[in-house]
Design an enzyme around this catalytic site. Structure first.
Site, PDB file in Angstrom:
ATOM      1  N   ARG A   1       0.815  -1.233   0.000  1.00 36.21           N
ATOM      2  CA  ARG A   1       0.000   0.000   0.000  1.00 36.21           C
ATOM      3  C   ARG A   1       0.841   1.273   0.000  1.00 36.21           C
ATOM      4  NH1 ARG A   1      -2.926  -3.037   3.848  1.00 36.21           N
ATOM      5  NH2 ARG A   1      -4.670  -4.072   2.822  1.00 36.21           N
TER       6      ARG A   1
ATOM      7  N   LYS B   1       2.710  11.820 -10.410  1.00 36.51           N
ATOM      8  CA  LYS B   1       1.830  10.998 -11.252  1.00 36.51           C
ATOM      9  C   LYS B   1       2.606   9.755 -11.652  1.00 36.51           C
ATOM     10  CE  LYS B   1      -1.355  14.250 -13.423  1.00 36.51           C
ATOM     11  NZ  LYS B   1      -1.793  14.838 -14.702  1.00 36.51           N
TER      12      LYS B   1
ATOM     13  N   GLU C   1       8.088  19.563 -23.897  1.00 38.93           N
ATOM     14  CA  GLU C   1       7.487  19.866 -22.582  1.00 38.93           C
ATOM     15  C   GLU C   1       8.030  21.191 -22.044  1.00 38.93           C
ATOM     16  OE1 GLU C   1       4.985  18.098 -21.450  1.00 38.93           O
ATOM     17  OE2 GLU C   1       5.222  16.014 -22.104  1.00 38.93           O
TER      18      GLU C   1
ATOM     19  N   LYS D   1       6.564  23.736 -12.701  1.00 35.67           N
ATOM     20  CA  LYS D   1       5.796  22.530 -12.362  1.00 35.67           C
ATOM     21  C   LYS D   1       5.628  22.413 -10.845  1.00 35.67           C
ATOM     22  CE  LYS D   1       4.576  17.898 -13.225  1.00 35.67           C
ATOM     23  NZ  LYS D   1       4.571  16.739 -14.069  1.00 35.67           N
TER      24      LYS D   1
ATOM     25  N   GLU E   1      -4.817  17.470  -9.236  1.00 34.94           N
ATOM     26  CA  GLU E   1      -5.442  17.948 -10.467  1.00 34.94           C
ATOM     27  C   GLU E   1      -6.942  18.188 -10.309  1.00 34.94           C
ATOM     28  OE1 GLU E   1      -3.589  16.385 -14.105  1.00 34.94           O
ATOM     29  OE2 GLU E   1      -5.574  16.452 -15.007  1.00 34.94           O
TER      30      GLU E   1
ATOM     31  N   ARG F   1      -3.817  22.242 -12.128  1.00 30.77           N
ATOM     32  CA  ARG F   1      -2.792  21.325 -12.628  1.00 30.77           C
ATOM     33  C   ARG F   1      -3.102  20.822 -14.032  1.00 30.77           C
ATOM     34  NH1 ARG F   1       0.528  16.389  -9.656  1.00 30.77           N
ATOM     35  NH2 ARG F   1       1.578  15.708 -11.556  1.00 30.77           N
TER      36      ARG F   1
ATOM     37  N   ASN G   1      -1.483  19.662 -19.046  1.00 28.44           N
ATOM     38  CA  ASN G   1      -1.811  18.733 -20.129  1.00 28.44           C
ATOM     39  C   ASN G   1      -2.044  19.436 -21.461  1.00 28.44           C
ATOM     40  OD1 ASN G   1      -1.713  16.371 -18.517  1.00 28.44           O
ATOM     41  ND2 ASN G   1      -3.658  16.976 -17.609  1.00 28.44           N
TER      42      ASN G   1
ATOM     43  N   HIS H   1      -1.906  17.590 -24.716  1.00 24.31           N
ATOM     44  CA  HIS H   1      -1.880  16.161 -24.397  1.00 24.31           C
ATOM     45  C   HIS H   1      -3.128  15.408 -24.836  1.00 24.31           C
ATOM     46  CE1 HIS H   1       1.636  17.366 -22.195  1.00 24.31           C
ATOM     47  NE2 HIS H   1       1.838  16.161 -21.704  1.00 24.31           N
TER      48      HIS H   1
ATOM     49  N   HIS I   1      -2.000  12.355 -26.721  1.00 29.08           N
ATOM     50  CA  HIS I   1      -2.246  10.973 -26.280  1.00 29.08           C
ATOM     51  C   HIS I   1      -2.985  10.193 -27.363  1.00 29.08           C
ATOM     52  CE1 HIS I   1      -1.851  11.852 -21.672  1.00 29.08           C
ATOM     53  NE2 HIS I   1      -0.692  11.725 -22.266  1.00 29.08           N
TER      54      HIS I   1
ATOM     55  N   HIS J   1       6.435  10.508 -26.945  1.00 32.98           N
ATOM     56  CA  HIS J   1       5.446  11.302 -26.214  1.00 32.98           C
ATOM     57  C   HIS J   1       5.620  12.798 -26.508  1.00 32.98           C
ATOM     58  CE1 HIS J   1       2.782  12.466 -22.938  1.00 32.98           C
ATOM     59  NE2 HIS J   1       3.734  13.271 -22.483  1.00 32.98           N
TER      60      HIS J   1
HETATM   61  P1  NAD Z   1      11.710   6.990 -22.125  1.00 31.95           P
HETATM   62  O1  NAD Z   1      11.617   6.743 -20.687  1.00 31.95           O
HETATM   63  O2  NAD Z   1      11.233   5.929 -23.044  1.00 31.95           O
HETATM   64  O3  NAD Z   1      13.209   7.361 -22.488  1.00 31.95           O
HETATM   65  C1  NAD Z   1      13.567   7.585 -23.817  1.00 31.95           C
HETATM   66  C2  NAD Z   1      14.736   6.695 -24.268  1.00 31.95           C
HETATM   67  O4  NAD Z   1      15.949   7.220 -23.751  1.00 31.95           O
HETATM   68  C3  NAD Z   1      14.666   5.281 -23.767  1.00 31.95           C
HETATM   69  O5  NAD Z   1      15.175   4.441 -24.768  1.00 31.95           O
HETATM   70  C4  NAD Z   1      15.588   5.297 -22.562  1.00 31.95           C
HETATM   71  O6  NAD Z   1      16.085   4.035 -22.234  1.00 31.95           O
HETATM   72  C5  NAD Z   1      16.667   6.203 -23.053  1.00 31.95           C
HETATM   73  N1  NAD Z   1      17.453   6.911 -22.067  1.00 31.95           N
HETATM   74  C6  NAD Z   1      17.074   7.378 -20.868  1.00 31.95           C
HETATM   75  N2  NAD Z   1      18.035   8.137 -20.335  1.00 31.95           N
HETATM   76  C7  NAD Z   1      19.057   8.148 -21.217  1.00 31.95           C
HETATM   77  C8  NAD Z   1      20.319   8.787 -21.246  1.00 31.95           C
HETATM   78  N3  NAD Z   1      20.695   9.633 -20.298  1.00 31.95           N
HETATM   79  N4  NAD Z   1      21.116   8.567 -22.300  1.00 31.95           N
HETATM   80  C9  NAD Z   1      20.708   7.767 -23.328  1.00 31.95           C
HETATM   81  N5  NAD Z   1      19.521   7.171 -23.378  1.00 31.95           N
HETATM   82  C10 NAD Z   1      18.696   7.361 -22.321  1.00 31.95           C
HETATM   83  O7  NAD Z   1      10.912   8.315 -22.544  1.00 31.95           O
HETATM   84  P2  NAD Z   1      10.711   9.726 -21.825  1.00 31.95           P
HETATM   85  O8  NAD Z   1      10.507  10.682 -22.918  1.00 31.95           O
HETATM   86  O9  NAD Z   1      11.735   9.983 -20.815  1.00 31.95           O
HETATM   87  O10 NAD Z   1       9.338   9.532 -21.040  1.00 31.95           O
HETATM   88  C11 NAD Z   1       8.130   9.318 -21.727  1.00 31.95           C
HETATM   89  C12 NAD Z   1       7.125   8.737 -20.747  1.00 31.95           C
HETATM   90  O11 NAD Z   1       6.895   9.670 -19.688  1.00 31.95           O
HETATM   91  C13 NAD Z   1       5.781   8.451 -21.381  1.00 31.95           C
HETATM   92  O12 NAD Z   1       5.360   7.167 -20.980  1.00 31.95           O
HETATM   93  C14 NAD Z   1       4.861   9.515 -20.778  1.00 31.95           C
HETATM   94  O13 NAD Z   1       3.542   9.083 -20.669  1.00 31.95           O
HETATM   95  C15 NAD Z   1       5.487   9.718 -19.434  1.00 31.95           C
HETATM   96  N6  NAD Z   1       5.192  11.014 -18.826  1.00 31.95           N
HETATM   97  C16 NAD Z   1       4.760  11.020 -17.549  1.00 31.95           C
HETATM   98  C17 NAD Z   1       4.494  12.223 -16.916  1.00 31.95           C
HETATM   99  C18 NAD Z   1       4.102  12.224 -15.469  1.00 31.95           C
HETATM  100  O14 NAD Z   1       3.724  13.284 -14.945  1.00 31.95           O
HETATM  101  N7  NAD Z   1       4.206  11.106 -14.774  1.00 31.95           N
HETATM  102  C19 NAD Z   1       4.654  13.435 -17.587  1.00 31.95           C
HETATM  103  C20 NAD Z   1       5.113  13.392 -18.922  1.00 31.95           C
HETATM  104  C21 NAD Z   1       5.383  12.170 -19.528  1.00 31.95           C
HETATM  105  N1  GLY Z   2       2.358  15.919 -16.981  1.00 32.35           N
HETATM  106  C1  GLY Z   2       1.168  16.426 -16.410  1.00 32.35           C
HETATM  107  C2  GLY Z   2       1.159  16.468 -14.925  1.00 32.35           C
HETATM  108  O1  GLY Z   2       2.100  16.089 -14.269  1.00 32.35           O
HETATM  109  O2  GLY Z   2       0.202  16.868 -14.356  1.00 32.35           O
END
Ligand code: NAD
Ligand code: GLY
Length: 356
Positions: free
Chosen positions: A121, A143, A185, A227, A237, A241, A245, A248, A252, A265
């Site tokens: 939990r 998130k 972003e 942020k 949110e 907040r 998006n 988005h 999405h 993304h």
């Molecule tokens: P990712 O995590 O897939 O990373 C991109 C690529 O870079 C991957 O192949 C990874 O292994 C590689 N990588 C990571 N660090 C590296 C480095 N320093 N050097 C070389 N390669 C490296 O993609 P991302 O763009 O980081 O994240 C996208 C995800 O984040 C999506 O799933 C999206 O939905 C999510 N997201 C979440 C939030 C949130 O608030 N939680 C906000 C925005 C996006």
């Molecule tokens: N990426 C949107 C949020 O964190 O609210």
């Protein structure tokens, strides 16, 4: 950036620091201080582990450190992958005082954070983001979650970390395409909350694309500051907040329709922001400035060809949909955004048709 700077996400007793600097991983930064028990499990992936896993273990001196290496890719952001982490925690005999550490991009961060929210939990959790996108967005704000076959991030929980540790040196390894996706972003923050920052981005886009350290550090710092301020005001949110998006709802849907992993993304959000700006009916000058900046960042300004009905159906699964009504984040002008379910339906129709 030679100095290490800290921003606090103000959430009462759950407040936490975002520490931003160079040379933090494998250096003297004492991450162990943020691990309350003795056991921690680093969740990383096959790309990131060879680059930074040993360094992070140095930051955790004195702790009992295990690691799990996930396959790399958005297509593995699933409940099955979360289960594999939970399995490892159980077989390691991890207790409630164990800490999960996400080392990687947003995919690893979202998955590990959700596993931390579920195990017993909720156990402690630390973010060590290594992509620009994760450093400016996904690691901050709590998130967490995974995709469902029918939609993006449909399964998840709010679970704040103990600390977000951002070593800007990690970006040296990041492929160009990923760096640009992160810039989407960064541009978003300027468009929704800070016209001055947007203008600074216009002036510095070449330096950012050219990975100039000072420019990147400033962009990361200001993005995290915006942020942190928004999350501190509206953690779950309930209101403001949602402006985070921007782009988005469209983005999405692009990711879903194209198949996860095809469009990054950040790329989908970039095209989505152009679409949302068209729907906003802002002054032509603002629309042009946003499109130009996105273009200069090497990001797409239009979606791929998608059947308008399929696009609309995908958008209808967005988490912002309430009472079956689509809601969009629109802008009044650069630097000011709002959420609304009242939008120009004809215009939306036109935007989707021009994409199809
Ligand atoms: P990712 O995590 O897939 O990373 C991109 C690529 O870079 C991957 O192949 C990874 O292994 C590689 N990588 C990571 N660090 C590296 C480095 N320093 N050097 C070389 N390669 C490296 O993609 P991302 O763009 O980081 O994240 C996208 C995800 O984040 C999506 O799933 C999206 O939905 C999510 N997201 C979440 C939030 C949130 O608030 N939680 C906000 C925005 C996006
Ligand atoms: N990426 C949107 C949020 O964190 O609210």
């Amino acid at each position: 950036m030679s100095v290490t700077r800290t921003i606090t996400v103000e959430l009462g007793e759950r407040s936490y620091p975002i520490v931003i600097g160079s040379g933090l991983l494998g250096g003297e930064f004492n991450l162990a201080e943020y691990v309350s028990g003795s056991d921690c499990l680093i969740v990383t992936n096959e790309t990131v582990a060879p680059l930074f896993l040993d360094a992070v273990i140095v930051n955790l001196a004195g702790k009992n450190v295990e690691s799990i290496c996930l396959p790399d890719g958005e297509e593995f952001k699933t409940i099955a992958t979360v289960e594999s982490i939970l399995d490892q925690l159980v077989s390691d005999g991890a207790n409630r005082d164990a800490t999960l550490i996400a080392l990687g991009g947003g995919v690893v961060g979202d998955i590990a954070g959700f596993a931390a929210a579920c195990y017993m939990r909720g156990i402690n959790f630390i973010q060590v983001p290594t992509t620009l996108l994760a450093q400016v967005d996904s690691s901050v704000g709590g998130k967490t979650g995974v995709n469902h076959a029918k939609g993006k991030n449909l399964i998840g929980a709010f679970h704040q970390p103990q600390i977000v540790l951002i070593d800007t040196d990690t970006l040296e390894h990041l492929p160009d395409r990923e760096l640009k996706a992160g810039l989407a972003e960064v541009i978003k923050y300027g468009a929704i909350a800070d016209a001055e920052f947007f203008a600074w981005l216009e002036d510095n886009i070449e330096a950012l694309i050219g990975r100039e350290t000072e420019a990147l550090a400033r962009a990361i710092y200001r993005s995290c500051e915006i942020k942190a301020e928004i999350v501190s005001e509206d953690e779950r949110e309930a209101g403001r907040r949602a402006i985070l998006n921007f782009g988005h709802t469209f983005g999405h849907a692009i990711e879903y329709c194209e198949g996860y992993g095809e469009w990054l993304h950040g790329e989908a959000v970039a095209a989505g922001m152009v679409m949302a700006t068209a729907l906003s009916r802002v002054a032509t000058d603002d629309e042009d400035r946003l499109r130009t900046l996105i273009q200069q960042a090497g990001l797409p300004v239009a979606p791929p060809q998608i059947d308008p009905e399929k696009f609309l159906a995908a958008m209808s699964r967005d988490k912002k949909v309430t009472n079956k009504q689509l809601r969009f984040v629109l802008i009044n002008e650069l630097g000011s955004a709002f959420v609304t379910s009242s939008y120009d339906e004809e215009m939306l129709d036109q935007i989707l048709k021009s994409a199809g």
